[in-house]
Design a protein around this motif. Sequence first.
Motif, PDB file in Angstrom:
ATOM      1  N   UNK A 101      26.351  28.099 -51.853  1.00  0.00           N
ATOM      2  CA  UNK A 101      25.985  27.089 -50.860  1.00  0.00           C
ATOM      3  C   UNK A 101      26.888  25.883 -51.091  1.00  0.00           C
ATOM      4  N   UNK A 102      27.547  25.451 -50.020  1.00  0.00           N
ATOM      5  CA  UNK A 102      28.442  24.312 -50.077  1.00  0.00           C
ATOM      6  C   UNK A 102      27.915  23.216 -49.153  1.00  0.00           C
ATOM      7  N   UNK A 103      28.159  21.973 -49.527  1.00  0.00           N
ATOM      8  CA  UNK A 103      27.702  20.834 -48.723  1.00  0.00           C
ATOM      9  C   UNK A 103      28.921  20.085 -48.189  1.00  0.00           C
ATOM     10  N   UNK A 104      28.949  19.887 -46.874  1.00  0.00           N
ATOM     11  CA  UNK A 104      29.964  19.056 -46.237  1.00  0.00           C
ATOM     12  C   UNK A 104      29.351  17.664 -46.158  1.00  0.00           C
ATOM     13  N   UNK A 105      29.817  16.744 -47.006  1.00  0.00           N
ATOM     14  CA  UNK A 105      29.072  15.506 -47.188  1.00  0.00           C
ATOM     15  C   UNK A 105      29.934  14.262 -47.186  1.00  0.00           C
ATOM     16  N   UNK A 106      29.313  13.180 -46.739  1.00  0.00           N
ATOM     17  CA  UNK A 106      29.889  11.860 -46.949  1.00  0.00           C
ATOM     18  C   UNK A 106      28.952  11.035 -47.836  1.00  0.00           C
ATOM     19  N   UNK A 107      28.031  11.715 -48.484  1.00  0.00           N
ATOM     20  CA  UNK A 107      27.058  11.081 -49.387  1.00  0.00           C
ATOM     21  C   UNK A 107      27.179  11.708 -50.775  1.00  0.00           C
ATOM     22  N   UNK A 108      28.388  11.683 -51.331  1.00  0.00           N
ATOM     23  CA  UNK A 108      28.654  12.376 -52.590  1.00  0.00           C
ATOM     24  C   UNK A 108      27.740  11.945 -53.728  1.00  0.00           C
ATOM     25  N   UNK A 109      27.417  10.673 -53.809  1.00  0.00           N
ATOM     26  CA  UNK A 109      26.586  10.168 -54.904  1.00  0.00           C
ATOM     27  C   UNK A 109      25.228  10.877 -54.921  1.00  0.00           C
ATOM     28  N   UNK A 110      24.663  11.130 -53.758  1.00  0.00           N
ATOM     29  CA  UNK A 110      23.363  11.815 -53.668  1.00  0.00           C
ATOM     30  C   UNK A 110      23.441  13.200 -54.303  1.00  0.00           C
ATOM     31  N   UNK A 111      24.459  13.958 -53.947  1.00  0.00           N
ATOM     32  CA  UNK A 111      24.582  15.326 -54.455  1.00  0.00           C
ATOM     33  C   UNK A 111      24.949  15.345 -55.938  1.00  0.00           C
ATOM     34  N   UNK A 112      25.726  14.389 -56.373  1.00  0.00           N
ATOM     35  CA  UNK A 112      26.036  14.279 -57.796  1.00  0.00           C
ATOM     36  C   UNK A 112      24.768  13.975 -58.583  1.00  0.00           C
ATOM     37  N   UNK A 113      23.910  13.117 -58.031  1.00  0.00           N
ATOM     38  CA  UNK A 113      22.642  12.771 -58.683  1.00  0.00           C
ATOM     39  C   UNK A 113      21.755  14.007 -58.849  1.00  0.00           C
ATOM     40  N   UNK A 114      21.845  14.916 -57.880  1.00  0.00           N
ATOM     41  CA  UNK A 114      21.065  16.153 -57.958  1.00  0.00           C
ATOM     42  C   UNK A 114      21.669  17.167 -58.928  1.00  0.00           C
TER      43      UNK A 114
END
Length: 125
Positions: A101-114
């Motif tokens: 599963x890949x995320x196309x994101x402009x909210x990198x900090x959120x996904x790094x936190x997870x």
Amino acid sequence: MSNILKYQKEHELELIALLEKEPDWSSFVSAQAVDTFKEALLESETFLCENEGNICGYLRALVDGFGIYISELYVAPQYRGNGYGSELLEKVKQEHPNQDVYVLSDEDVYYEKLGYQRVGSVFKL
């Protein structure tokens, strides 16, 4: 308590109304884009997060057999910080246990936190 459910056409009005309150989501719900967005919600793998009978967030994923690509993840501001985004992401992983599963994101900090791992980047042509 939240409930994660598969998006259906019957959810359209409530989800669109929720996103219309968010200026950053105008590119999805503007008069020029909303019909295309409505089609995409149905044609993609889309899940909703519901809390006490109200839609509080959604996730839309593109599935092509090689991977799952999270295109959008949204949780309404008043519901953030309750783990609803994580629940939506977990649902996709549960539905596709043998695919990346890949995320196309402009909210990198959120996904790094997870604790998700960064793999490459996205470029706009």
